[in-house]
Design an enzyme around this catalytic site. Structure first.
Site, PDB file in Angstrom:
ATOM      1  N   MET A 191       0.851  -1.195   0.000  1.00 29.96           N
ATOM      2  CA  MET A 191       0.000   0.000   0.000  1.00 29.96           C
ATOM      3  C   MET A 191       0.888   1.247   0.000  1.00 29.96           C
ATOM      4  O   MET A 191       0.438   2.339   0.371  1.00 29.96           O
ATOM      5  CB  MET A 191      -0.929  -0.008   1.219  1.00 29.96           C
ATOM      6  CG  MET A 191      -1.865  -1.215   1.215  1.00 29.96           C
ATOM      7  SD  MET A 191      -3.405  -0.939   2.094  1.00 29.96           S
ATOM      8  CE  MET A 191      -2.800  -0.629   3.732  1.00 29.96           C
ATOM      9  N   GLY A 192       2.165   1.093  -0.410  1.00 27.68           N
ATOM     10  CA  GLY A 192       3.083   2.232  -0.413  1.00 27.68           C
ATOM     11  C   GLY A 192       3.578   2.518   1.000  1.00 27.68           C
ATOM     12  O   GLY A 192       3.481   1.667   1.884  1.00 27.68           O
ATOM     13  N   GLY A 193       4.117   3.736   1.180  1.00 26.33           N
ATOM     14  CA  GLY A 193       4.726   4.062   2.478  1.00 26.33           C
ATOM     15  C   GLY A 193       5.866   3.088   2.725  1.00 26.33           C
ATOM     16  O   GLY A 193       6.019   2.538   3.813  1.00 26.33           O
TER      17      GLY A 193
ATOM     18  N   HIS B 200       9.549  -3.721   3.259  1.00 26.98           N
ATOM     19  CA  HIS B 200       9.125  -3.945   1.876  1.00 26.98           C
ATOM     20  C   HIS B 200      10.335  -4.295   1.003  1.00 26.98           C
ATOM     21  O   HIS B 200      10.262  -5.168   0.147  1.00 26.98           O
ATOM     22  CB  HIS B 200       8.456  -2.693   1.301  1.00 26.98           C
ATOM     23  CG  HIS B 200       7.174  -2.308   1.987  1.00 26.98           C
ATOM     24  ND1 HIS B 200       7.068  -1.208   2.802  1.00 26.98           N
ATOM     25  CD2 HIS B 200       5.947  -2.884   1.966  1.00 26.98           C
ATOM     26  CE1 HIS B 200       5.831  -1.115   3.256  1.00 26.98           C
ATOM     27  NE2 HIS B 200       5.129  -2.121   2.764  1.00 26.98           N
TER      28      HIS B 200
ATOM     29  N   ASP C 167       2.071  -9.331   9.664  1.00 23.55           N
ATOM     30  CA  ASP C 167       0.642  -9.612   9.758  1.00 23.55           C
ATOM     31  C   ASP C 167       0.437 -11.106   9.524  1.00 23.55           C
ATOM     32  O   ASP C 167       0.115 -11.552   8.424  1.00 23.55           O
ATOM     33  CB  ASP C 167      -0.128  -8.767   8.741  1.00 23.55           C
ATOM     34  CG  ASP C 167      -1.601  -8.738   9.113  1.00 23.55           C
ATOM     35  OD1 ASP C 167      -2.064  -9.740   9.708  1.00 23.55           O
ATOM     36  OD2 ASP C 167      -2.272  -7.749   8.836  1.00 23.55           O
TER      37      ASP C 167
ATOM     38  N   SER D 117       6.942  -0.768  10.235  1.00 19.98           N
ATOM     39  CA  SER D 117       5.571  -0.634   9.737  1.00 19.98           C
ATOM     40  C   SER D 117       5.393   0.783   9.218  1.00 19.98           C
ATOM     41  O   SER D 117       5.956   1.738   9.784  1.00 19.98           O
ATOM     42  CB  SER D 117       4.591  -0.871  10.898  1.00 19.98           C
ATOM     43  OG  SER D 117       3.318  -0.389  10.549  1.00 19.98           O
TER      44      SER D 117
ATOM     45  N   ARG E 120       2.865   2.486   9.549  1.00 18.97           N
ATOM     46  CA  ARG E 120       2.136   3.256  10.574  1.00 18.97           C
ATOM     47  C   ARG E 120       3.043   3.726  11.719  1.00 18.97           C
ATOM     48  O   ARG E 120       2.609   4.538  12.532  1.00 18.97           O
ATOM     49  CB  ARG E 120       0.975   2.427  11.126  1.00 18.97           C
ATOM     50  CG  ARG E 120      -0.167   2.270  10.132  1.00 18.97           C
ATOM     51  CD  ARG E 120      -1.390   1.652  10.775  1.00 18.97           C
ATOM     52  NE  ARG E 120      -2.553   1.691   9.910  1.00 18.97           N
ATOM     53  CZ  ARG E 120      -2.962   0.666   9.144  1.00 18.97           C
ATOM     54  NH1 ARG E 120      -2.301  -0.473   9.141  1.00 18.97           N
ATOM     55  NH2 ARG E 120      -4.046   0.792   8.391  1.00 18.97           N
TER      56      ARG E 120
HETATM   57  O1  PAF Z   1      -0.077  -5.939   3.931  1.00 23.48           O
HETATM   58  C1  PAF Z   1      -0.425  -5.008   3.165  1.00 23.48           C
HETATM   59  O2  PAF Z   1       0.317  -4.049   2.907  1.00 23.48           O
HETATM   60  C2  PAF Z   1      -1.819  -5.032   2.563  1.00 23.48           C
HETATM   61  O3  PAF Z   1      -2.745  -5.594   3.441  1.00 23.48           O
HETATM   62  C3  PAF Z   1      -1.860  -5.712   1.186  1.00 23.48           C
HETATM   63  C4  PAF Z   1      -1.470  -7.171   1.290  1.00 23.48           C
HETATM   64  C5  PAF Z   1      -0.931  -4.993   0.221  1.00 23.48           C
HETATM   65  C6  PAF Z   1      -3.284  -5.663   0.622  1.00 23.48           C
HETATM   66  O4  PAF Z   1      -3.728  -4.363   0.449  1.00 23.48           O
END
Ligand code: PAF
Length: 267
Positions: free
Chosen positions: A26-28, A33, A150, A181, A183
């Site tokens: 979801m970016g950020g 990542h 998660d 994260s 967030r």
């Molecule tokens: O973990 C995430 O960043 C999101 O839940 C995902 C898997 C990209 C789905 O929007």
């Protein structure tokens, strides 16, 4: 790096015979990542990363509007990290009819969707699965990489998607142990100093230095506890004699920020 928003271009992007790995985000973007992108690259010829803040996985009072949208710096980071393609769809590409949240098809499987994080965020896993399936349909990867932070999301994706091999990256942590994260950037300076206590307490529980009751009390002195559970890591149900892998799973609020962490270990 190609930057693609058009569904027709994305659907035709992969070449015959090559192996494509996919990292949905979801970016950020942060180091967590980037480690998933490295893992993806080890498992394929080319890597696609998507950036899409998915509305259906946010509840009404959650942070959809405020979720960090840092597209320019995210794209620079992906380019630097030698990603082959950034897929940046708009909402009409993902939800061509309209944005509809649905539980359809999963009514019988509610336990996994509605336990733990699903109690506080009843929308979340249905929305995640909806978008991940849609992204798989468009990108058609061979392999997709998801983080372990998660853990419940990971179990649901593994169980309820097909045709794509799901690979898992370990939790990437700051030096003081805080799980990375997007967030975390919501935390103020005082909260940022307290946040690593979450992982410290989970480690003490894992090592047997704290029991579940005292770990709960310790967490409650620093955080507003959402849940702390020690479960069978495969079923997310009570530990039994057949349990081989244990999951310590925890979610807390620190101010208005929800922090998630876990430790998975063999019995
Ligand atoms: O973990 C995430 O960043 C999101 O839940 C995902 C898997 C990209 C789905 O929007």
């Amino acid at each position: 790096m190609e930057i693609i928003s058009d569904i027709n271009v994305m659907e035709k992007w992969r070449n015959e015979g090559e192996k494509v790995a996919f990292v949905p985000t979801m970016g950020g973007l942060h180091q967590g990542h980037l480690s998933l992108i490295d893992l993806a690259r080890e498992n394929a010829d080319r890597v696609v990363v998507s950036i899409f803040v998915n509305p259906t996985q946010f509840g009404e009072n959650e942070d959809f509007a405020d979720y960090p949208r840092t597209l320019d710096s995210d794209l620079k980071l992906l380019e630097k990290h030698q990603v082959d393609c950034a897929f940046v769809p708009n909402v009409e590409v993902i939800y061509p009819d309209k944005v509809v949240f649905t539980r359809a098809g999963f009514e019988e499987k509610r336990y996994l969707f509605e336990t733990l994080c699903g109690k506080t965020r009843p929308h979340f896993f249905y929305g995640v699965l909806q978008v991940v399936r849609r992204l798989f349909e468009i990108v058609r990867p061979d392999v997709a990489a998801f983080g372990q932070k998660d853990y419940q999301q990971l179990q649901i994706i593994k169980r309820f998607t097909s045709g794509v091999k799901v690979i898992t990256g370990v939790i990437v942590r700051e030096e003081d142990g805080l799980a990375m994260s997007t967030r975390n950037q919501y935390l103020n300076m005082d909260e940022r100093l307290i946040a690593p206590n979450l992982y410290k307490i989970l480690r003490q529980l894992q090592r047997g230095e704290l029991g579940i009751k005292s770990a709960t009390e310790q967490l409650q002195s620093d955080f507003e506890l959402d849940y702390l559970a020690m479960l069978d890591a495969n079923t997310l149900k009570q530990i039994t004699d057949n349990t081989s892998k244990i999951a310590i799973l925890c979610a807390v609020f620190l101010g208005s920020t929800r922090l998630l962490d876990n430790i998975i270990f063999t019995k």
